[in-house]
Design a protein around this motif. Structure first.
Motif, PDB file in Angstrom:
ATOM      1  N   GLY A 395      42.122  25.960  83.090  1.00 19.05           N
ATOM      2  CA  GLY A 395      42.291  25.163  83.383  1.00 19.05           C
ATOM      3  C   GLY A 395      43.993  24.832  82.942  1.00 19.05           C
ATOM      4  N   TRP A 396      43.906  23.915  81.682  1.00 19.11           N
ATOM      5  CA  TRP A 396      45.340  23.920  81.873  1.00 19.11           C
ATOM      6  C   TRP A 396      46.000  24.935  80.792  1.00 19.11           C
ATOM      7  CZ3 TRP A 396      48.273  20.113  82.126  1.00 19.11           C
ATOM      8  CH2 TRP A 396      47.292  18.422  82.508  1.00 19.11           C
ATOM      9  N   PHE A 397      45.341  26.534  81.153  1.00 21.56           N
ATOM     10  CA  PHE A 397      46.205  27.810  80.767  1.00 21.56           C
ATOM     11  C   PHE A 397      46.654  28.267  81.989  1.00 21.56           C
ATOM     12  CE2 PHE A 397      46.174  32.572  80.501  1.00 21.56           C
ATOM     13  CZ  PHE A 397      46.415  32.470  78.594  1.00 21.56           C
ATOM     14  N   LEU A 398      46.145  27.996  83.212  1.00 22.85           N
ATOM     15  CA  LEU A 398      46.284  28.737  84.191  1.00 22.85           C
ATOM     16  C   LEU A 398      47.461  27.803  84.671  1.00 22.85           C
ATOM     17  CD1 LEU A 398      42.456  29.632  85.476  1.00 22.85           C
ATOM     18  CD2 LEU A 398      44.453  31.506  84.727  1.00 22.85           C
ATOM     19  N   ALA A 399      47.242  26.659  84.061  1.00 25.07           N
ATOM     20  CA  ALA A 399      47.763  24.637  85.116  1.00 25.07           C
ATOM     21  C   ALA A 399      49.831  25.588  84.823  1.00 25.07           C
ATOM     22  CB  ALA A 399      47.553  24.465  85.368  1.00 25.07           C
ATOM     23  N   LEU A 400      49.271  25.701  82.926  1.00 27.24           N
ATOM     24  CA  LEU A 400      50.653  26.276  82.804  1.00 27.24           C
ATOM     25  C   LEU A 400      51.419  27.249  82.336  1.00 27.24           C
ATOM     26  CD1 LEU A 400      50.252  23.338  80.098  1.00 27.24           C
ATOM     27  CD2 LEU A 400      51.101  22.659  81.338  1.00 27.24           C
ATOM     28  N   ARG A 401      50.634  28.366  82.547  1.00 20.51           N
ATOM     29  CA  ARG A 401      51.760  29.897  82.202  1.00 20.51           C
ATOM     30  C   ARG A 401      53.185  29.886  83.523  1.00 20.51           C
ATOM     31  NH1 ARG A 401      49.055  33.884  85.561  1.00 20.51           N
ATOM     32  NH2 ARG A 401      48.288  33.215  88.081  1.00 20.51           N
ATOM     33  N   ASN A 402      52.894  28.857  84.599  1.00 18.74           N
ATOM     34  CA  ASN A 402      54.024  29.348  85.180  1.00 18.74           C
ATOM     35  C   ASN A 402      54.904  28.338  85.284  1.00 18.74           C
ATOM     36  OD1 ASN A 402      53.063  31.813  86.883  1.00 18.74           O
ATOM     37  ND2 ASN A 402      51.667  30.635  87.925  1.00 18.74           N
ATOM     38  N   THR A 404      56.065  26.794  81.880  1.00 22.60           N
ATOM     39  CA  THR A 404      56.322  26.960  80.098  1.00 22.60           C
ATOM     40  C   THR A 404      55.196  28.465  80.013  1.00 22.60           C
ATOM     41  OG1 THR A 404      56.795  25.742  78.182  1.00 22.60           O
ATOM     42  CG2 THR A 404      54.433  25.385  79.487  1.00 22.60           C
ATOM     43  N   ASP A 405      55.837  28.173  78.823  1.00 15.60           N
ATOM     44  CA  ASP A 405      55.223  29.307  77.763  1.00 15.60           C
ATOM     45  C   ASP A 405      53.789  28.791  77.296  1.00 15.60           C
ATOM     46  OD1 ASP A 405      54.058  31.228  75.440  1.00 15.60           O
ATOM     47  OD2 ASP A 405      56.024  30.468  74.217  1.00 15.60           O
ATOM     48  N   VAL A 406      52.751  28.849  77.730  1.00 12.93           N
ATOM     49  CA  VAL A 406      51.172  28.468  77.024  1.00 12.93           C
ATOM     50  C   VAL A 406      51.213  28.430  75.521  1.00 12.93           C
ATOM     51  CG1 VAL A 406      50.769  28.705  79.769  1.00 12.93           C
ATOM     52  CG2 VAL A 406      50.438  30.773  77.253  1.00 12.93           C
ATOM     53  N   PHE A 407      52.195  29.523  75.271  1.00 11.64           N
ATOM     54  CA  PHE A 407      51.146  29.382  73.265  1.00 11.64           C
ATOM     55  C   PHE A 407      52.339  28.581  72.999  1.00 11.64           C
ATOM     56  CE2 PHE A 407      50.763  33.355  75.073  1.00 11.64           C
ATOM     57  CZ  PHE A 407      49.424  33.530  74.858  1.00 11.64           C
ATOM     58  N   ALA A 408      53.584  28.405  73.088  1.00 10.96           N
ATOM     59  CA  ALA A 408      53.976  26.580  72.585  1.00 10.96           C
ATOM     60  C   ALA A 408      53.606  25.421  72.905  1.00 10.96           C
ATOM     61  CB  ALA A 408      55.360  26.718  73.339  1.00 10.96           C
ATOM     62  N   VAL A 409      52.564  25.095  73.832  1.00 11.04           N
ATOM     63  CA  VAL A 409      52.288  23.768  73.945  1.00 11.04           C
ATOM     64  C   VAL A 409      50.966  23.503  73.568  1.00 11.04           C
ATOM     65  CG1 VAL A 409      53.681  23.381  76.277  1.00 11.04           C
ATOM     66  CG2 VAL A 409      51.008  24.641  75.818  1.00 11.04           C
ATOM     67  N   ALA A 410      50.520  24.831  72.679  1.00  9.30           N
ATOM     68  CA  ALA A 410      49.219  24.541  71.392  1.00  9.30           C
ATOM     69  C   ALA A 410      48.719  23.446  70.818  1.00  9.30           C
ATOM     70  CB  ALA A 410      49.184  26.578  70.710  1.00  9.30           C
ATOM     71  N   PRO A 411      49.803  22.487  70.078  1.00  7.55           N
ATOM     72  CA  PRO A 411      49.517  21.439  68.897  1.00  7.55           C
ATOM     73  C   PRO A 411      48.747  21.019  70.589  1.00  7.55           C
ATOM     74  CG  PRO A 411      51.342  22.990  68.304  1.00  7.55           C
ATOM     75  CD  PRO A 411      50.834  23.446  69.330  1.00  7.55           C
ATOM     76  N   VAL A 412      49.329  20.277  71.352  1.00  3.76           N
ATOM     77  CA  VAL A 412      48.612  19.545  72.095  1.00  3.76           C
ATOM     78  C   VAL A 412      47.689  19.591  73.045  1.00  3.76           C
ATOM     79  CG1 VAL A 412      50.129  17.817  74.906  1.00  3.76           C
ATOM     80  CG2 VAL A 412      51.674  19.093  72.595  1.00  3.76           C
TER      81      VAL A 412
END
Length: 540
Positions: A395-402, A404-412
């Motif tokens: 869900g968050w992958f789909l929400a964030l992909r447009n 920011t860079d989803v891989f940059a928020v991996a730690p969070v």
């Protein structure tokens, strides 16, 4: 005029914790809904034969895994119950807790080391089959791994149920000269039958939400579950519409199972408080004793085999070279840092909910019903059981992909999801101690006006220190071994030990993977042993 009740900081902290959980779960749902609404035709097209096949296999493997785990567990639990003086009984029960501490990817590697194409038993199976042993990938590997995890769990839960039979009933059965069969029918079976739906439902839920086992041992499209299909739709096919449909179906299935478990009053956390073996007044005959000893020995070998294979394979790896690799050191530090922060966050949120629930319960009159806020504080952490980690991540992958860079928020994302997923375990460790401390100190603190951080540090801390450490250690172990979220958000720049282990397995560097599995398994096992020890000390 009666003055309004003074604002309690514990309630405020609980509201903040509930808001954090709501944001995490609600954000995931918002991402799914928005993506589905954006591409309705694609979502509708996802209802095809592939979806039905994946859903059918998800239910089928969960059903088979449940049957193969629960049926033998009934027999093993009864055998252990009938022989409280069995040699090594305490050690066996402690060994049965180890699978709960092992990350799924470590256990999968141990199973492959035993039963894989190049495993220790490959030659034996090849001779028995009259040809080359193809390995254990596919449905057979998934079933073996699920039974490895769930047979010990179900055995402990059934043994806990058998321990509730009053000693007076055993004494009366002995005085009546009751044999093994009537004792089973009249004493043991009613208790086991009452526990059976809850135990079977718990195992079914664990199997239906299994991700790492299916990902590593599935072996191809024919053995794909909904959670693995979600991962594949986002990371390989990048088909968001299909991922939305798969995710909603997974949520629906999980919700039905969790609702059924709640109605049955099942132990959804999966731990067992085993009592001291009670005195038994019925002695087992020689034939029964031999059969029971054989059952216990087979279960012991089945559970201990993958563990020993993991240790042997890991020791054969070049551990010195692995320790010197920059990628391994970076993944170890990343795993430790993320797990530490996730554990701190999990314990903090859990304590906030526990304290808020207690404060609201003290304000409520004995005859009045629970308020909505109190009910949410009491069951808020249970909401995460309905939404598996891979679903939150999707869900968050789909929400964030447009955005920011989803891989940059991996730690969070890894910290947030792992912290919330560990909360049911942390709450179970902390809540009894907090309620007991509140019972002793509540009136004194109210009279002296002690609240907030002052109360926590001066009054509650001595009683909560060990339970908090127990919840922290368990949450850190769960976060260290998790692969669900990092599998979606991981990249070359952000890697944890489980992610690196999976990458080494995928590149056929099995020796390196075995060494990493040994390291990861030992650290997680040590954390859970510490948590168990602290929990026992707290109860003493």
């Amino acid at each position: 005029m009666q003055s309004a009740p003074r604002r309690d900081s514990r309630i405020t902290a609980g509201v903040v914790a509930l808001a954090a959980i709501a944001v995490l779960i609600g954000g995931a749902f918002a991402g799914l809904i928005l993506e589905g609404a954006h591409d309705l035709s694609g979502a509708a097209a996802a209802f095809d034969g592939y979806l039905l096949r994946v859903a059918r296999f998800t239910l089928w493997q969960a059903l088979l895994s449940t049957l193969l785990s629960v049926a033998p567990a009934l027999l093993v639990a009864r055998a252990l119950s009938r022989h409280p003086a069995f040699p090594g009984r305490r050690l066996i029960l402690q060994l049965f807790t180890v699978p709960l501490a092992l990350p799924a990817i470590v256990a999968a590697l141990g199973i492959l080391a035993l039963y894989g194409r190049a495993g220790y038993f490959a030659g034996v199976f090849a001779r028995l089959g009259g040809g080359e042993w193809p390995g254990i990938y596919g449905l057979s590997g998934i079933l073996v791994a699920h039974v490895f995890f769930n047979l010990p769990l179900a055995t402990r839960l059934f043994l806990e149920a058998l321990g509730t039979i009053p000693a007076d009933q055993w004494r009366l059965a002995s005085q009546l000269g009751m044999g093994a069969r009537p004792a089973f029918r009249l004493l043991e079976w009613p208790v086991l039958c009452a526990a059976l739906p809850g135990v079977a439902g718990l195992v079914f839920m664990l199997c239906i939400t299994s991700f790492t086992i299916v990902l590593t041992l599935g072996g191809g499209p024919a053995a794909t579950t909904l959670e693995v299909a979600i991962y594949q739709a986002l990371r390989f096919d990048f088909d968001p519409a299909r991922a939305v449909v798969l995710t909603l179906l997974q949520i629906a299935l999980t919700f039905v199972v969790v609702a059924a478990l709640t109605r049955l009053g099942a132990n959804t956390v999966g731990d067992a408080n085993l009592p001291v073996a009670p005195r038994r007044y019925l002695s087992a005959g020689r034939v029964e004793s031999l059969l029971n000893a054989g059952l216990i020995a087979l279960a012991l070998l089945f559970v201990a085999g993958p563990m020993m294979a993991t240790v042997v394979s890991g020791l054969q790896a070049d551990l010195g070279r692995l320790a010197g690799e920059e990628a391994v050191r970076r993944a170890t530090l990343t795993s430790a840092g993320l797990a530490l922060i996730a554990a701190l966050l999990s314990v903090s949120l859990s304590l906030a909910l526990i304290a808020a629930r207690r404060a609201l319960a003290l304000r409520r009159r004995a005859s009045s019903a629970m308020s909505l806020l109190e009910h949410a504080a009491d069951t808020g952490a249970g909401f995460v059981l309905v939404v598996p980690p891979i679903v939150l991540g999707a869900g968050w992958f789909l929400a964030l992909r447009n955005i920011t860079d989803v891989f940059a928020v991996a730690p969070v994302m890894v910290v947030a999801v792992n912290a919330v997923m560990a909360m049911p375990f942390a709450i179970r460790a902390i809540r009894p101690a907090y309620d007991a401390a509140s019972e002793r100190h509540e009136r004194l603190c109210l009279a002296l006006g002690i609240s907030g951080w002052t109360r926590l540090s001066l009054i509650d801390w001595p009683s909560l220190r060990r339970p908090l450490a127990t919840g922290f250690a368990f949450a850190m172990a769960l976060s260290l071994g998790d692969l669900g979220v990092i599998a979606l958000f991981g990249s070359d720049s952000v890697q944890t030990l489980p992610y690196l282990l999976l990458a080494r397995m995928g590149s056929y560097r099995t020796a390196d993977a075995a060494g990493l599995a040994l390291l990861l398994g030992l650290v997680c096992l040590m954390l859970v042993v510490v948590a168990d020890w602290l929990g026992r000390e707290a109860k003493a």
